[in-house]
Design an enzyme around this catalytic site. Structure first.
Site, PDB file in Angstrom:
ATOM      1  N   GLY A 137       2.987   4.328  13.729  1.00 35.95           N
ATOM      2  CA  GLY A 137       2.627   3.815  12.700  1.00 35.95           C
ATOM      3  C   GLY A 137       4.291   3.077  11.936  1.00 35.95           C
ATOM      4  O   GLY A 137       4.402   3.443  10.799  1.00 35.95           O
ATOM      5  N   GLY A 174       4.682   1.127   9.073  1.00 35.53           N
ATOM      6  CA  GLY A 174       3.914   1.544   7.517  1.00 35.53           C
ATOM      7  C   GLY A 174       5.080   1.679   6.530  1.00 35.53           C
ATOM      8  O   GLY A 174       6.455   1.766   6.963  1.00 35.53           O
ATOM      9  N   THR A 233       0.095  12.631   8.379  1.00 33.62           N
ATOM     10  CA  THR A 233      -0.930  12.100   7.775  1.00 33.62           C
ATOM     11  C   THR A 233      -1.847  13.136   6.782  1.00 33.62           C
ATOM     12  O   THR A 233      -2.152  14.284   7.335  1.00 33.62           O
ATOM     13  CB  THR A 233      -2.062  11.745   9.247  1.00 33.62           C
ATOM     14  OG1 THR A 233      -1.240  11.029   9.803  1.00 33.62           O
ATOM     15  CG2 THR A 233      -3.295  11.121   8.769  1.00 33.62           C
ATOM     16  N   ASN A 248       3.102  17.668   2.972  1.00 36.68           N
ATOM     17  CA  ASN A 248       4.288  16.954   2.187  1.00 36.68           C
ATOM     18  C   ASN A 248       5.483  17.754   2.908  1.00 36.68           C
ATOM     19  O   ASN A 248       5.558  18.865   2.990  1.00 36.68           O
ATOM     20  CB  ASN A 248       3.934  17.604   0.957  1.00 36.68           C
ATOM     21  CG  ASN A 248       5.057  16.749   0.110  1.00 36.68           C
ATOM     22  OD1 ASN A 248       6.421  16.651   0.456  1.00 36.68           O
ATOM     23  ND2 ASN A 248       4.741  16.245  -1.098  1.00 36.68           N
ATOM     24  N   HIS A 296       0.609   8.976  -7.766  1.00 35.63           N
ATOM     25  CA  HIS A 296       0.771   8.208  -6.705  1.00 35.63           C
ATOM     26  C   HIS A 296       0.633   6.743  -6.765  1.00 35.63           C
ATOM     27  O   HIS A 296      -0.200   6.317  -7.820  1.00 35.63           O
ATOM     28  CB  HIS A 296       0.104   8.569  -5.279  1.00 35.63           C
ATOM     29  CG  HIS A 296       0.555  10.182  -4.779  1.00 35.63           C
ATOM     30  ND1 HIS A 296      -0.097  11.133  -5.233  1.00 35.63           N
ATOM     31  CD2 HIS A 296       1.461   9.947  -3.818  1.00 35.63           C
ATOM     32  CE1 HIS A 296       0.618  12.091  -4.413  1.00 35.63           C
ATOM     33  NE2 HIS A 296       1.609  11.726  -3.691  1.00 35.63           N
ATOM     34  N   HIS A 297       1.312   5.927  -5.867  1.00 33.13           N
ATOM     35  CA  HIS A 297       1.197   4.288  -5.902  1.00 33.13           C
ATOM     36  C   HIS A 297      -0.271   3.992  -5.616  1.00 33.13           C
ATOM     37  O   HIS A 297      -1.098   4.653  -5.038  1.00 33.13           O
ATOM     38  CB  HIS A 297       2.214   3.882  -4.842  1.00 33.13           C
ATOM     39  CG  HIS A 297       1.780   4.600  -3.390  1.00 33.13           C
ATOM     40  ND1 HIS A 297       0.732   4.029  -2.564  1.00 33.13           N
ATOM     41  CD2 HIS A 297       2.317   5.503  -2.808  1.00 33.13           C
ATOM     42  CE1 HIS A 297       0.714   4.639  -1.628  1.00 33.13           C
ATOM     43  NE2 HIS A 297       1.805   5.863  -1.423  1.00 33.13           N
ATOM     44  N   LYS A 340      -2.467   4.276  -2.204  1.00 33.46           N
ATOM     45  CA  LYS A 340      -2.754   5.534  -1.625  1.00 33.46           C
ATOM     46  C   LYS A 340      -4.368   5.572  -1.541  1.00 33.46           C
ATOM     47  O   LYS A 340      -5.229   5.464  -2.549  1.00 33.46           O
ATOM     48  CB  LYS A 340      -2.405   6.864  -2.370  1.00 33.46           C
ATOM     49  CG  LYS A 340      -2.605   8.040  -1.759  1.00 33.46           C
ATOM     50  CD  LYS A 340      -1.671   9.285  -2.148  1.00 33.46           C
ATOM     51  CE  LYS A 340      -2.180  10.579  -1.446  1.00 33.46           C
ATOM     52  NZ  LYS A 340      -1.868  10.464  -0.034  1.00 33.46           N
TER      53      LYS A 340
END
Ligand code: NAD
Length: 271
Positions: A8, A11, A99, A124, A156-157, A160
């Site tokens: 990924g 990303g 993930t 996390n 969160h942004h 997400k």
């Protein structure tokens, strides 16, 4: 020197991980994987991450990685990560999995690889969040069932895709385990309409999605007359990426097994 490939790599986390591996004197960038058929296959992964040419081309399948890759760092999506675990089991590789958003069935499938792959799986990877888990355990045990209402709030942004965040769930699990409760029974994930007053034992979750917020979590212990709030705020993805690289170096020397960041950092937390 731990030889790391990033899955990924194009990303948000993938590009940050390229930076973090570059900054770590004991880790080397040995590969990067983009989605099958991606037009980014063949691109230099340093250029993808905006840190200049590194001489490592992105590939679009794990089979195309160099044989001497030791650890895959994977921040992608649940079904992708599970397929990559099968590859690691078959090829003797190790894995750091960031993930989130896995279902219980997917976590059970991930767990079935613990005898065959050394892996660190943590929602996390930041050192600060993992210390916060320890603080939450201490707070929950000290406050016990003495009438403190517990709520977990996360932000969160806007991109997400899963909610509540894996970190919020982990925080809830740590608090629940410290109090002999379980999120299956006591977690409340939605309140709308005439839902009535809260019960004593419930652990409530609230989710905010907005703008470019990297990740913020607060656990509130509130009672008549006072409120304790334990908050962690991430201001850069680099905190997760540095933790993931630290986990990759650590897992490179571990036997088969499923570990979390508490193991990497030597902090033991219930749940
Ligand atoms: P993102 O959408 O920016 O990146 C995911 C990348 O995976 C994309 O570039 C996509 O093309 C790629 N991808 C999809 N399928 C692939 C495949 N088969 N092979 C290779 N690449 C593939 O998302 P993001 O913000 O980087 O987050 C990714 C995951 O990491 C999410 O689950 C997120 O919640 C999680 N996350 C975890 C932590 C942590 O500390 N554990 C921190 C931040 C984000």
């Amino acid at each position: 020197m731990t030889r790391i490939a990033i899955v990924g790599v194009a990303g948000r986390m993938g590009r940050t991980l390229v930076n973090a591996v570059e900054l770590d004197p004991e880790a080397t960038l040995a590969g990067g994987v983009v989605e099958p058929g991606s037009s980014l296959a063949g691109a230099d992964i340093g250029e993808l991450a905006g840190v200049g040419k590194k001489g490592v081309a992105a590939v679009d399948s794990l089979e195309a990685l160099a044989d001497d890759v030791e650890v895959l760092i994977d921040f992608t999506a649940p079904e992708v990560t599970l397929a990559n675990l099968a590859y690691c089991a078959a090829h003797g590789k190790r894995m750091v999995i960031g993930t989130t958003g896995m279902s219980d069935e997917q976590i059970a499938e991930l767990d079935s690889y613990r005898e065959r792959v050394p892996m660190v799986f943590a929602p996390n990877m930041s050192v600060g969040v993992n210390l916060t888990l320890k603080l939450l355990e201490t707070a929950a045990k000290a406050l016990g069932d003495e009438g403190y209402d517990i709520e977990v709030i996360e932000a969160h942004h806007r991109h997400k895709v899963d909610a509540p965040s894996g970190t919020a769930l982990k925080m809830g699990e740590v608090v629940a385990a410290s109090l002999g409760r379980s999120l299956n029974e006591d977690g409340v994930f939605e309140r709308v309409g005439q839902c009535g007053p809260r019960s004593d034992k419930e652990i409530g979750f609230a989710t905010i999605r907005a703008g470019d917020i990297v990740g913020e979590h607060t656990v509130m212990f509130a009672t008549e007359g006072e409120r304790i709030e334990i908050t962690h705020k991430a201001s850069s993805r680099m905190t997760f990426a540095k933790g993931a690289v630290r986990a990759a170096r650590w897992v490179a020397a571990q036997p088969n097994g499923r570990y979390d960041m508490q193991d990497v950092l030597g902090l033991t937390v219930d749940a």
